[in-house]
Write a protein that holds these residues in place. Sequence first.
Motif, mmCIF file in Angstrom:
data_model
loop_
_atom_site.group_PDB
_atom_site.id
_atom_site.type_symbol
_atom_site.label_atom_id
_atom_site.label_comp_id
_atom_site.label_asym_id
_atom_site.label_seq_id
_atom_site.Cartn_x
_atom_site.Cartn_y
_atom_site.Cartn_z
ATOM 1 N N TYR A 74 21.948 23.092 28.992
ATOM 2 C CA TYR A 74 23.198 23.058 27.365
ATOM 3 C C TYR A 74 23.007 22.189 26.583
ATOM 4 O O TYR A 74 22.653 21.315 27.135
ATOM 5 C CB TYR A 74 24.472 23.320 28.213
ATOM 6 N N LYS A 75 23.129 22.806 25.423
ATOM 7 C CA LYS A 75 22.814 21.581 24.346
ATOM 8 C C LYS A 75 23.778 21.715 23.496
ATOM 9 O O LYS A 75 24.983 23.180 23.352
ATOM 10 C CB LYS A 75 21.774 22.326 23.348
ATOM 11 N N LEU A 76 23.984 20.272 23.338
ATOM 12 C CA LEU A 76 25.394 19.792 22.339
ATOM 13 C C LEU A 76 24.938 18.580 22.087
ATOM 14 O O LEU A 76 24.792 17.944 22.595
ATOM 15 C CB LEU A 76 26.286 19.899 23.096
ATOM 16 N N ASN A 77 24.309 18.833 20.328
ATOM 17 C CA ASN A 77 23.466 17.196 19.827
ATOM 18 C C ASN A 77 21.867 17.299 20.877
ATOM 19 O O ASN A 77 22.009 15.548 21.431
ATOM 20 C CB ASN A 77 24.735 16.198 19.361
ATOM 21 N N GLY A 78 21.672 18.280 21.131
ATOM 22 C CA GLY A 78 20.208 17.789 22.157
ATOM 23 C C GLY A 78 21.083 18.345 23.086
ATOM 24 O O GLY A 78 22.269 18.708 23.373
ATOM 25 N N ILE A 79 20.148 17.769 24.581
ATOM 26 C CA ILE A 79 20.027 18.272 25.547
ATOM 27 C C ILE A 79 21.431 17.630 26.624
ATOM 28 O O ILE A 79 21.267 17.100 26.212
ATOM 29 C CB ILE A 79 18.553 18.846 26.741
ATOM 30 N N LEU A 80 22.464 18.455 26.856
ATOM 31 C CA LEU A 80 23.060 17.794 27.778
ATOM 32 C C LEU A 80 23.273 17.761 28.976
ATOM 33 O O LEU A 80 23.126 16.733 29.888
ATOM 34 C CB LEU A 80 24.829 18.889 27.951
ATOM 35 N N ILE A 81 22.363 19.283 29.880
ATOM 36 C CA ILE A 81 22.125 19.705 31.104
ATOM 37 C C ILE A 81 21.242 20.326 31.460
ATOM 38 O O ILE A 81 21.605 21.506 30.958
ATOM 39 C CB ILE A 81 24.022 19.181 32.131
ATOM 40 N N TYR A 82 20.964 20.399 32.590
ATOM 41 C CA TYR A 82 20.326 21.209 33.177
ATOM 42 C C TYR A 82 20.027 21.630 34.584
ATOM 43 O O TYR A 82 21.231 20.269 35.189
ATOM 44 C CB TYR A 82 18.861 20.850 33.584
#
Length: 131
Positions: free
Chosen positions: A53-61
């Motif tokens: 998940y991306k929001l201003n860069g990768i958030l979490i995998y």
Amino acid sequence: MKSEIDTPKPTTVDEYIAAASPLVKEYLVQLRSIIKQTVPQAEECISYEMPAYKLNGILIYFDGFAKHVSLFPGAEAIEAFKDELVDYKTSKGTIRFSLDKPLPITLIKKIIKYREKENLVKLNRKTKKAS
């Protein structure tokens, strides 16, 4: 450790989850739901052959394995929540959740919100340097 998902490279999170065994699938669906509820504006994608998940860069995998699911929030988040993660196996940037226990939904949401703020701070620093 090898992911439980052993199919041709998935191109969507739906494909990824569909390839999981029933028990792992249950946890993956729940992780996806928690992430989407917490940061609905995040863009869902496959990165490094895992849901991300991306929001201003990768958030979490996240990823599924035979006996656990893993969340990959990065080393800073692991350090920030180390006291709340004592009941879970962790490594530098990974949290493992056993398939025989319920997911700690509140903790996962706090970690995702932490990552969202962390990415926003990094974005603001880049924006200030560029101007």
